[in-house]
Design a protein around this motif. Structure first.
Motif, PDB file in Angstrom:
ATOM      1  N   ASN A 212      15.750  75.113 101.923  1.00 56.30           N
ATOM      2  CA  ASN A 212      16.834  74.125 102.001  1.00 56.30           C
ATOM      3  C   ASN A 212      16.680  73.044 100.932  1.00 56.30           C
ATOM      4  N   TYR A 213      15.430  72.643 100.686  1.00 51.62           N
ATOM      5  CA  TYR A 213      15.192  71.587  99.685  1.00 51.62           C
ATOM      6  C   TYR A 213      15.556  72.075  98.282  1.00 51.62           C
ATOM      7  N   VAL A 214      15.028  73.233  97.878  1.00 46.35           N
ATOM      8  CA  VAL A 214      15.287  73.704  96.506  1.00 46.35           C
ATOM      9  C   VAL A 214      16.751  74.082  96.322  1.00 46.35           C
TER      10      VAL A 214
ATOM     11  N   SER B  84      19.234  72.541  97.765  1.00 44.89           N
ATOM     12  CA  SER B  84      19.968  71.274  97.674  1.00 44.89           C
ATOM     13  C   SER B  84      19.651  70.506  96.395  1.00 44.89           C
ATOM     14  N   ASN B  85      18.552  70.881  95.726  1.00 41.58           N
ATOM     15  CA  ASN B  85      18.140  70.192  94.502  1.00 41.58           C
ATOM     16  C   ASN B  85      18.032  71.188  93.347  1.00 41.58           C
ATOM     17  N   SER B  86      19.085  71.975  93.200  1.00 45.65           N
ATOM     18  CA  SER B  86      19.068  73.061  92.215  1.00 45.65           C
ATOM     19  C   SER B  86      19.322  72.602  90.783  1.00 45.65           C
ATOM     20  N   VAL B  87      19.483  71.289  90.583  1.00 51.24           N
ATOM     21  CA  VAL B  87      19.621  70.774  89.221  1.00 51.24           C
ATOM     22  C   VAL B  87      18.310  70.973  88.466  1.00 51.24           C
ATOM     23  N   ASP B  88      17.200  70.905  89.209  1.00 48.85           N
ATOM     24  CA  ASP B  88      15.880  71.124  88.621  1.00 48.85           C
ATOM     25  C   ASP B  88      15.645  72.622  88.432  1.00 48.85           C
TER      26      ASP B  88
ATOM     27  N   ASN C 183      13.014  74.335  90.630  1.00 49.71           N
ATOM     28  CA  ASN C 183      13.474  74.530  92.008  1.00 49.71           C
ATOM     29  C   ASN C 183      14.274  75.817  92.151  1.00 49.71           C
TER      30      ASN C 183
ATOM     31  N   LEU D 248       5.054  70.441  94.428  1.00 46.78           N
ATOM     32  CA  LEU D 248       6.284  70.438  95.226  1.00 46.78           C
ATOM     33  C   LEU D 248       5.969  70.535  96.719  1.00 46.78           C
TER      34      LEU D 248
ATOM     35  N   HIS E  64       4.635  67.320  98.060  1.00 47.20           N
ATOM     36  CA  HIS E  64       5.737  66.359  98.224  1.00 47.20           C
ATOM     37  C   HIS E  64       6.486  66.593  99.533  1.00 47.20           C
TER      38      HIS E  64
END
Length: 304
Positions: free
Chosen positions: A134-136, A138-142, A145, A234, A237
């Motif tokens: 879910n984290y990666v 939602s943060n797929s700009v990186d 990730n 990651l 974190h």
């Protein structure tokens, strides 16, 4: 010695050091039949053999001498690593025996010793798997990730993920045709079964097709092949237990197994040679699945 000479034994070669023989065996006998990455692995082993056996000649080898060297290596290496070294040494010794450079084949007497190191490629629990995904997602700009997301989504090997090009993508997934190696320029796949098409979810596909290729034609940066280190940061974190990047492949397989997906499908999706490989190395029971199995087993016993 005269009798052995009459029987075709090559006595002159017995004064060759084993380290020189091993090195020559790798370069002349093995190299034509193995891929470049495997060849590089053998060359690294050759350096280990040279350090271990030094100037010991073929004529001085027996099971006790070789066993002592294997035990010496095992003092500072994991049992699995030691066993991999022993397998290569055995093969070289059997080759020497077949050519008449050794008077007998004693390789079956040599054993792997040492401690089993704790498994580094640990599967995440289902809870942590969902948390990380879910984290990666939602943060797929990186970019990294997205790489982690694909590892969780597909179970592809690191080299296969790094080899993704825009043309590797199709409507429902990824065509696995190449693999990037940290030790050579060889981009061939690990085995013939590794060539496969892996389906992915539409949301993940949409993220991928928006990414531009680098100058080298690949979508992802290689990052010095330090994906496990980046993953460690990651996971820390997110307060998720540590695993390696390859552990994400294990997690994917274990998750599918936990959802009762057919093992033949899981094996094909991972690109394994056979189902046995999948069973032996990847299908661990996630904690939640184990608890469920325990409960089911006890319920069956109580129903007797």
């Amino acid at each position: 010695m005269e009798l052995e000479k009459g029987n075709g034994k090559q006595l002159a070669h017995r004064t060759t050091t084993f380290s020189d023989y091993f090195d020559n065996w790798v370069k002349v006998v093995k190299s034509p039949d193995i891929k470049e990455t495997t060849y590089q692995n053998y060359l690294r082993t050759s350096k280990v053999v040279k350090k271990l056996f030094k100037s010991i000649q073929l004529k001085d080898l027996n099971d006790i001498v070789v066993q002592r060297k294997i035990d010496e290596y095992a003092e500072t290496h994991a049992r699995k690593t030691t066993h991999e070294l022993l397998l290569k040494i055995r093969a070289a010794l059997r080759d020497a025996y077949a050519r008449g450079y050794l008077s007998n084949d004693f390789t079956h007497l040599i054993k792997t010793r040492g401690e089993n190191a704790p498994k580094r490629n640990k599967s995440l629990s289902i809870t942590d798997f969902k948390k990380l995904r879910n984290y990666v997602l939602s943060n797929s700009v990186d970019e990294f990730n997205v790489l982690v997301l694909l590892a969780l989504e597909t179970g592809m090997r690191r080299g296969e993920l790094l080899a993704i090009r825009p043309e590797s993508l199709y409507k429902h997934g990824i065509k696995v045709r190449q693999s990037i190696s940290p030790t050579s320029d060889d981009t061939s796949l690990k085995t013939a079964n590794s060539k496969r098409d892996v389906s992915i979810n539409p949301a993940v596909h949409d993220i991928l097709i928006k990414m531009s290729a680098k100058k080298n034609g690949y979508i992802f940066s290689f990052n010095g092949f330090k994906q496990s280190e980046l993953l460690s940061e990651l996971l820390k974190h997110l307060s998720i237990p540590k695993t390696t990047f390859h552990g994400l492949r294990d997690t994917h397989a274990s998750f599918l197994f936990a959802q009762d997906i057919d093992i033949a499908y899981v094996s094909q999706r991972l690109g394994h040679v056979n189902i046995q490989t999948t069973q032996n190395y990847y299908l661990e029971l996630m904690p939640e699945k184990k608890h469920q199995q325990d409960a089911d087993a006890l319920n069956l016993l109580n129903s007797l």
